[in-house]
Design a protein around this motif. Structure first.
Motif: not given
Length: 360
Positions: A256-268
């Motif tokens: 579902h990300s657009p062209y040139g988008g960013t996918v972020t995975v954050v662990a805390r």
């Protein structure tokens, strides 16, 4: 009778419901008994005043009292007969019939619950049909591509170059992923699975899991960000099930990300828990769909996105598998508000010590 209309009662007696406002079946029965007695007493009194003997008065009193009772009882029990007719229609695959729920008593509440149940069954049945069609398409596409590729190799049309073999491998991997989804779905249906836990570094694990998925971006030129705090954060968990969680959620974000988008995975780290956030810059998830998308075969609304929506290219079970794997660990997963796109928030216990655990 038209099978798509609510079942109608026989026309021998009208379906009257003057007691629908009563909120208790006991009140209705009390009213029927009192009115029946009053009718019998009134007819008896009138008959005696007009010189009619008991042999004429009592039969009339009984006939009028029973007629009133049958007429009112017919309306009171009409929803039950309609439910019987609707169940018979459902057994033949017709989920269009509904019960006329006009009363406020226990029978009326049962009729409302019955209609809601039929709506849910009809929706689930249609969604299952859609999922079967979608999975069939997902299976047919790589099988057809792989068959054509191998046929060309056998016939000598193309040479077994690294490129052609890589294409065949890609289609095989796609088939393997889909079969894994279906196997996981069968485990969800069975309601049991094993956890084999061990301690490992969260950062290295996420880098490896996300890195293996970057080839699935389909030319979108996405950026993948993995942020772990603290850097030496560890978790005692089942790495295979955790990989299922990460894989499904990152694939969902990629899709579902657009062209040139960013996918972020954050662990805390937060106390005895590890918090994971999966963020993308896609269209987001509608508020009314944020709980429903984790249900098996559920789909988002027309203005919402979901891996379970038929136009999304998913199999319809990805987020259900995520919830199942999270529940096995005793954690939680939900969709939260995000400044842009979607945010899936996962909470897992930092130290899961049960090996071979089976959920009840």
């Amino acid at each position: 009778m038209d099978s798509r209309q609510p079942p109608r009662l026989k026309a021998s007696l009208p379906d009257v419901r003057p007691l629908d406002r009563a909120r208790s079946l006991k009140v209705k029965l009390s009213v029927v008994v009192v009115v029946s007695v009053l009718i019998a007493a009134s007819i008896t009194w009138l008959g005696l005043r007009n010189g009619l003997g008991p042999t004429k008065t009592f039969p009339l009193a009984i006939i009028f009292s029973l007629s009133f009772t049958l007429l009112i009882a017919r309306g009171m029990t009409s929803p039950l007969r309609e439910m019987t007719a609707a169940v018979s229609a459902m057994a033949e695959g017709d989920y269009s019939q509904r019960v006329r729920a006009t009363s406020h008593d226990e029978v009326g509440q049962l009729a409302l619950a019955f209609n809601a149940m039929v709506e849910e069954i009809a929706s689930s049945d249609q969604i299952r049909r859609d999922v079967i069609a979608n999975v069939s398409h997902e299976l047919r596409t790589p099988v057809a591509a792989l068959h054509a590729q191998l046929e060309n190799l056998v016939d000598g049309v193309v040479e077994p170059t690294p490129a052609t073999l890589h294409t065949a491998l890609t289609q095989t991997e796609r088939l393997s992923r889909l079969i894994s989804y279906l196997l996981d779905l069968s485990r969800i249906e069975a309601g049991a699975a094993e956890l084999r836990v061990k301690e490992f570094a969260v950062g290295d694990f996420l880098e490896d899991a996300v890195g293996a998925l970057t080839m699935l971006e389909a030319g979108k030129q996405l950026d993948f960000v993995v942020d772990v705090d603290p850097g030496d954060l560890t978790i005692t968990s089942d790495p295979e099930r955790l990989r299922q969680i990460v894989t499904n959620l990152v694939q969902n974000a990629i899709r579902h990300s657009p062209y040139g988008g960013t996918v972020t995975v954050v662990a805390r780290e937060e106390g005895d828990e590890v918090l994971l956030d999966f963020l993308d810059e896609g269209p987001g998830i509608a508020v009314e769909d944020r709980e429903r998308i984790f249900q098996r075969f559920a789909r988002g609304g027309p203005n919402s996105r979901s891996v379970n929506h038929p136009t999304s290219g998913g199999t319809g079970i990805g987020l259900a598998i995520v919830r199942w794997a999270v529940d096995l660990h005793g954690g939680s997963v939900r969709a939260l508000e995000a400044p842009k796109g979607a945010r899936i928030h996962v909470r897992l216990p930092k130290n899961h010590t049960l090996v071979g655990h089976q959920p009840s």
